[in-house]
Design an enzyme around this catalytic site. Structure first.
Site, short mmCIF file in Angstrom:
data_model
loop_
_atom_site.label_atom_id
_atom_site.label_comp_id
_atom_site.label_asym_id
_atom_site.label_seq_id
_atom_site.Cartn_x
_atom_site.Cartn_y
_atom_site.Cartn_z
N TRP A 147 0.82 -1.21 0.00
CA TRP A 147 0.00 0.00 0.00
C TRP A 147 0.86 1.26 0.00
O TRP A 147 0.40 2.31 -0.41
CB TRP A 147 -0.95 -0.01 1.20
CG TRP A 147 -0.32 -0.42 2.48
CD1 TRP A 147 0.30 0.38 3.39
CD2 TRP A 147 -0.21 -1.76 3.01
NE1 TRP A 147 0.78 -0.35 4.45
CE2 TRP A 147 0.48 -1.66 4.25
CE3 TRP A 147 -0.64 -3.00 2.56
CZ2 TRP A 147 0.74 -2.78 5.03
CZ3 TRP A 147 -0.37 -4.11 3.35
CH2 TRP A 147 0.31 -4.01 4.56
N GLU A 196 -5.28 0.76 6.00
CA GLU A 196 -5.35 1.32 7.34
C GLU A 196 -6.41 0.63 8.19
O GLU A 196 -6.21 0.40 9.39
CB GLU A 196 -5.62 2.82 7.28
CG GLU A 196 -4.43 3.65 6.81
CD GLU A 196 -3.23 3.56 7.74
OE1 GLU A 196 -3.41 3.22 8.91
OE2 GLU A 196 -2.11 3.79 7.26
N GLN A 233 -5.25 -3.11 14.83
CA GLN A 233 -5.17 -4.24 15.74
C GLN A 233 -4.75 -5.53 15.05
O GLN A 233 -5.07 -6.63 15.50
CB GLN A 233 -6.51 -4.43 16.47
CG GLN A 233 -6.87 -3.21 17.33
CD GLN A 233 -8.26 -3.27 17.89
OE1 GLN A 233 -9.24 -3.43 17.16
NE2 GLN A 233 -8.37 -3.13 19.18
N GLY A 286 -10.41 -10.75 12.10
CA GLY A 286 -11.05 -10.34 13.35
C GLY A 286 -11.67 -8.96 13.28
O GLY A 286 -11.54 -8.25 12.28
N TYR A 287 -12.40 -8.60 14.35
CA TYR A 287 -13.06 -7.29 14.42
C TYR A 287 -13.86 -7.06 13.13
O TYR A 287 -13.62 -6.12 12.37
CB TYR A 287 -12.05 -6.17 14.66
CG TYR A 287 -11.25 -6.35 15.92
CD1 TYR A 287 -11.74 -5.88 17.14
CD2 TYR A 287 -10.02 -7.00 15.89
CE1 TYR A 287 -11.02 -6.07 18.31
CE2 TYR A 287 -9.29 -7.18 17.06
CZ TYR A 287 -9.79 -6.72 18.27
OH TYR A 287 -9.08 -6.90 19.43
N TYR A 320 -7.80 9.10 13.35
CA TYR A 320 -6.54 8.53 12.89
C TYR A 320 -6.60 8.13 11.41
O TYR A 320 -5.75 8.52 10.61
CB TYR A 320 -6.15 7.30 13.72
CG TYR A 320 -5.08 6.49 13.05
CD1 TYR A 320 -3.76 6.93 13.05
CD2 TYR A 320 -5.39 5.32 12.35
CE1 TYR A 320 -2.77 6.21 12.38
CE2 TYR A 320 -4.41 4.60 11.69
CZ TYR A 320 -3.11 5.05 11.71
OH TYR A 320 -2.15 4.36 11.04
N ASP A 346 -2.27 7.22 16.38
CA ASP A 346 -2.85 5.99 16.93
C ASP A 346 -2.04 5.57 18.15
O ASP A 346 -1.20 6.33 18.66
CB ASP A 346 -2.87 4.89 15.86
CG ASP A 346 -1.47 4.44 15.44
OD1 ASP A 346 -0.48 5.08 15.87
OD2 ASP A 346 -1.37 3.45 14.70
N THR A 405 -11.87 -8.16 22.82
CA THR A 405 -11.50 -6.93 23.52
C THR A 405 -12.00 -6.93 24.97
O THR A 405 -11.27 -6.59 25.90
CB THR A 405 -12.06 -5.70 22.78
OG1 THR A 405 -11.59 -5.73 21.43
CG2 THR A 405 -11.60 -4.42 23.45
#
Length: 599
Positions: free
Chosen positions: A257, A270, A275, A314-315, A353, A371, A532
């Site tokens: 990137w 980004e 995480q 994840g997330y 961010y 961040d 988390t």
């Protein structure tokens, strides 16, 4: 002020504060001379062996030392180190009327109280005391004073405060005996008492000025005002850009990137990197770009296909927000990612961010991107005790970084800060301080307190949930179900499960309630997955049944061939221990084979 009879020499050594040994070449001959050093300060960083120095020949023939050392060359800059020069240059400056337009009187060496100030000046309306301090110490583009503790300097500042209170106008004028300076700050490391005295003086109304000088071989003249930074935080931050970018240019990693920083690629990277480690993101990024190369493709892809591409990162709300933002861009911006921070931050899933990263890297906008990595780096640089989990601290750091960002390279500046945090100023274990471009600037390094920063408020303990995972299958299919549309792992697929850690008999009873008979049941190993705010502590059973048909009364269940899950049904890595018993590759296991040679 001007000099006469200037000669060049090469510095050899300094036996004491007052003299130096210098090699002079004249008329084709080389000789060694003992010369007088007019600046009796330490000046260690200037008088290095082999440095080019400039000498003025004395007109007094009977002197033991025939020359005065008046200047030295530091890189491409000539630094005047004549302790008498600042006062002479200031007197010319005052008498010229460049600063005070209606000067009536300029008197040097005037006593007030217990001090003797360098100048007393009268104008048509003011009576003024001025104390002059010559500055020869420079670090990372910042001028600092003093280079060694001086009780006298503190006393002068305290007396100026008294004069100010008595109705005089009072000034401290720092004469920086060189050009090319970004700012002036008191040298708190050398003498914190002087730095504190300056702050008290400023609060009392004493004016603190700094001017650089145009220095030649034969002269020194006050030139331009230089920013005075009594705030130590901002003074330190003003020194960071140049060494940081130089380090980044020589040490940065080649990342896909970065090599092609289009707005879309920067945005996707980004979000993926939040995480998640860089090495883990590389193959995901490549696959994502191949399947969804632009905003339009992202906006129109099905949710299951999108989550399957994201499987293992994840997330998963990040992926859903990507698609929501893509649809916003299609509807509100005609498919073009906006270039300004204020518009970017309004898109779904884009915070300060990410908006700063996109605006600076892809569009060259002067916007910080702060961040956790950046907060850690800055907190160590400044030995900052503030809690980096406090949003107000993050906002303050953004405000502090903005004025020090180089206008021509804002994206590189932000990426360099991120790279420093990822490669040198590490979050766990000892940072690699000897590899850091700020090694001589970082307060935590200088005080050997690196591991004490950053400061974070204690997190609430994660909630522990116990679950029993059931891998139920017949000879063809396995049972899976879609999780609810909201909440943890929303919209993804999982195996049926029971609350708590069930034993064999409890599992058999549960299966009987579903109307199926276990042909074979096998205990699977325990597994733990950390989110988390909670942890799943799991145990499991592999269950072979004669048929899955009776379980169809549970409308949430699907019965699929295990191979189908690799392409159609996103199963989170929380179940990785259990998918392997079906030879299902999900998430990180599958992505490893995308391209083992990436990056």
């Amino acid at each position: 002020m001007e000099y006469e009879n200037i000669s060049r020499g090469r510095f050899l050594k300094r036996p004491n504060r007052f003299i130096a040994q210098v090699e002079i070449q004249e008329d084709g001959k080389i000789r060694e001379e003992t010369v007088h050093v007019k600046n009796t300060g330490r000046c260690r960083e200037l008088l290095a062996e082999g440095a080019e120095v400039y000498l003025e020949k004395s007109s007094v023939k009977e002197r033991k030392t025939a020359y005065d050392l008046i200047a030295v060359k530091k890189g491409d800059v000539i630094v005047n180190m004549d302790s008498n020069a600042p006062n002479k240059a200031v007197r010319e400056w005052l008498e010229s009327g460049e600063y005070f337009k209606d000067v009536k009187l300029v008197r040097p060496e005037t006593t007030y109280g217990n001090s003797r100030f360098d100048f007393y000046v009268e104008t048509g309306s003011e009576k003024i005391f001025i104390e002059v301090k010559g500055v020869t110490l420079e670090q990372q583009g910042m001028a600092l004073f003093p280079d060694a503790p001086s009780v006298r300097a503190v006393k002068h500042v305290e007396e100026l405060i008294e004069a100010q209170r008595a109705g005089y106008e009072s000034y401290v004028l720092f004469v920086i005996q060189m050009k090319g300076i970004n700012g002036f700050t008191p040298n708190r490391q050398a003498q914190p008492e002087f730095a504190d005295a300056l702050l008290r003086a400023q609060q009392a109304g004493v004016r603190i000025l700094a001017y650089d000088c145009l220095v030649t071989l034969n002269s020194m003249k006050l030139a331009d005002p230089v920013p005075v930074m009594l705030d130590q935080r901002q003074a330190a931050l003003n020194c960071i850009a140049s060494p940081l970018l130089a380090w980044y240019d020589g040490s940065r990693r080649k990342l896909p990137w970065r090599e092609e920083p289009t707005p879309y690629r920067v945005w996707i990277s980004e979000i993926m990197l939040q995480q998640t480690r860089v090495e883990a993101v590389k193959p995901y990024f490549q696959r994502f770009m191949e399947r969804l190369p632009d905003v339009e493709a992202l906006a129109s892809v099905s949710e299951d296909a999108l989550l399957k591409l994201w499987e293992g990162l994840g997330y998963y709300s990040r992926a859903r927000n990507l698609q929501k933002a893509a649809r916003q861009i299609m509807e509100e911006y005609n498919g073009q990612i906006p270039s300004d921070y204020d518009s970017l931050v309004k898109l779904q899933g884009i915070g300060s961010y990410t908006a700063g990263a996109i605006a600076s890297i892809a569009f060259g906008q002067l916007v910080p991107a702060v961040d956790g990595n950046v907060l850690r780096v800055i907190s160590r640089l400044l030995a900052d005790d503030r809690d980096i989990l406090n949003p107000a601290v993050k906002k303050k750091v953004e405000e502090e970084l903005l004025p020090v960002m180089p206008k021509e390279r804002p994206g590189d500046f932000n990426q360099a800060l991120m790279e420093l945090g990822a490669m040198v100023c590490l979050p766990n274990g000892a940072p690699k301080c000897t590899e850091c471009p700020w090694e001589s600037l970082c307060r935590a390094n200088l005080t050997r307190t690196q591991t004490q920063y950053p400061k974070k408020s204690a997190k609430k303990p994660r909630k522990i949930e116990k679950r029993t995972i059931l891998v139920i299958r017949d000879i063809h299919c396995v049972a899976i179900r879609k999780r609810p549309a909201n909440g943890l792992l929303a919209g993804l697929y999982e195996f049926p499960s029971m609350e708590g850690h069930a034993d064999r008999e409890e599992v058999l009873a549960w299966l009987k309630e579903q109307g199926v008979h276990a042909v074979r049941i096998e205990k699977l190993p325990p597994s733990k997955h950390i989110f988390t705010h909670k942890e799943w502590h799991m145990t499991g059973f592999s269950v072979l049944v004669d048929e899955l048909e009776p379980m169809k009364k549970d409308k949430r269940l699907l019965f699929v061939e295990p191979e189908e899950t690799e392409e159609k049904y996103p199963i989170p890595s929380a179940f990785a221990v259990y998918t392997q018993y079906l030879n299902i590759r999900t998430g990180s296991e599958k992505i490893k084979n995308v391209d083992k040679n990436i990056g």
